[in-house]
Design a protein around this motif. Sequence first.
Motif, mmCIF file in Angstrom:
data_model
loop_
_atom_site.group_PDB
_atom_site.id
_atom_site.type_symbol
_atom_site.label_atom_id
_atom_site.label_comp_id
_atom_site.label_asym_id
_atom_site.label_seq_id
_atom_site.Cartn_x
_atom_site.Cartn_y
_atom_site.Cartn_z
ATOM 1 N N LEU A 69 0.822 -1.207 0.000
ATOM 2 C CA LEU A 69 0.000 0.000 0.000
ATOM 3 C C LEU A 69 0.860 1.262 0.000
ATOM 4 O O LEU A 69 0.481 2.274 -0.593
ATOM 5 C CB LEU A 69 -0.965 -0.017 1.184
ATOM 6 N N ASP A 70 2.034 1.196 0.642
ATOM 7 C CA ASP A 70 2.973 2.319 0.589
ATOM 8 C C ASP A 70 3.456 2.528 -0.846
ATOM 9 O O ASP A 70 3.571 3.660 -1.311
ATOM 10 C CB ASP A 70 4.185 2.061 1.492
ATOM 11 N N THR A 71 3.726 1.428 -1.545
ATOM 12 C CA THR A 71 4.218 1.484 -2.924
ATOM 13 C C THR A 71 3.255 2.233 -3.824
ATOM 14 O O THR A 71 3.678 2.971 -4.716
ATOM 15 C CB THR A 71 4.442 0.055 -3.476
ATOM 16 N N VAL A 72 1.948 2.045 -3.603
ATOM 17 C CA VAL A 72 0.953 2.673 -4.479
ATOM 18 C C VAL A 72 0.370 3.944 -3.867
ATOM 19 O O VAL A 72 -0.588 4.502 -4.390
ATOM 20 C CB VAL A 72 -0.175 1.682 -4.853
ATOM 21 N N ASN A 73 0.964 4.420 -2.771
ATOM 22 C CA ASN A 73 0.500 5.639 -2.092
ATOM 23 C C ASN A 73 -0.998 5.576 -1.789
ATOM 24 O O ASN A 73 -1.753 6.510 -2.100
ATOM 25 C CB ASN A 73 0.831 6.887 -2.911
ATOM 26 N N ALA A 74 -1.427 4.483 -1.185
ATOM 27 C CA ALA A 74 -2.845 4.301 -0.864
ATOM 28 C C ALA A 74 -3.276 5.309 0.194
ATOM 29 O O ALA A 74 -2.525 5.627 1.114
ATOM 30 C CB ALA A 74 -3.094 2.882 -0.365
ATOM 31 N N SER A 75 -4.482 5.788 0.053
ATOM 32 C CA SER A 75 -5.040 6.734 1.028
ATOM 33 C C SER A 75 -5.428 5.983 2.298
ATOM 34 O O SER A 75 -5.522 4.751 2.312
ATOM 35 C CB SER A 75 -6.283 7.411 0.436
ATOM 36 N N ALA A 76 -5.691 6.734 3.352
ATOM 37 C CA ALA A 76 -6.119 6.130 4.614
ATOM 38 C C ALA A 76 -7.431 5.367 4.426
ATOM 39 O O ALA A 76 -7.622 4.276 4.987
ATOM 40 C CB ALA A 76 -6.284 7.206 5.687
ATOM 41 N N GLU A 77 -8.330 5.903 3.616
ATOM 42 C CA GLU A 77 -9.608 5.230 3.353
ATOM 43 C C GLU A 77 -9.389 3.907 2.608
ATOM 44 O O GLU A 77 -9.999 2.892 2.941
ATOM 45 C CB GLU A 77 -10.533 6.139 2.541
ATOM 46 N N GLN A 78 -8.499 3.917 1.610
ATOM 47 C CA GLN A 78 -8.204 2.687 0.877
ATOM 48 C C GLN A 78 -7.576 1.652 1.809
ATOM 49 O O GLN A 78 -7.933 0.472 1.763
ATOM 50 C CB GLN A 78 -7.243 2.969 -0.284
ATOM 51 N N ARG A 79 -6.670 2.108 2.659
ATOM 52 C CA ARG A 79 -6.014 1.194 3.600
ATOM 53 C C ARG A 79 -7.039 0.550 4.537
ATOM 54 O O ARG A 79 -6.971 -0.652 4.794
ATOM 55 C CB ARG A 79 -4.954 1.933 4.419
#
Length: 185
Positions: A69-79
């Motif tokens: 998720l860090d690799t794709v810069n996921a948002s807090a909501e996506q996480r």
Amino acid sequence: MNTSKLRPAPSSLSTVLRLMALTVLLAIGATAAQTASAQPYGMRGGEHRAGHGGDGMGMGSPRMMERMLDTVNASAEQRAQIKQITDAARADMKAQHDSGRQLRADAAALFTQPTVDARAAEALRQQMLARHDQASKRQLQVMLDISRVLTPEQRKTLADKMAQRRSMMERHHAERAAAESKLAR
């Protein structure tokens, strides 16, 4: 040789994009949901090694998921959404793993009998196949659910990262094989 035949026509661009999307989904699946208990009789003496698959249930470890998720810069909501998806899948996979433990015990009992019942062995094999099929379906559902949370750009970034990792691993395997072959001489 006419190279224009090798390039996709503009009208088939959507087909190419669909194939790329499928590849990305498979890459996500490789990261998010590794094959559950792929060896029906367990690994090394019937014990599942926790170091492979993270929690021993066939799901990637939470730490590996965070890196993805860090690799794709996921948002807090996506996480949060993805955590909910993987937590539910982990619970399901734990139940399947526990049922697999019983199947392995049944197999051990069956094959230690003075006479092995071929029909019982086949029935057990069918149960194991059904269990693996259930696990595979559950993992596909995880991949599909996660793919709906991530954007197409994030899925592409992840696929690119997975391709780099696969290339690096292949290079390491080749180097190790070469070193081992030198030692064997």
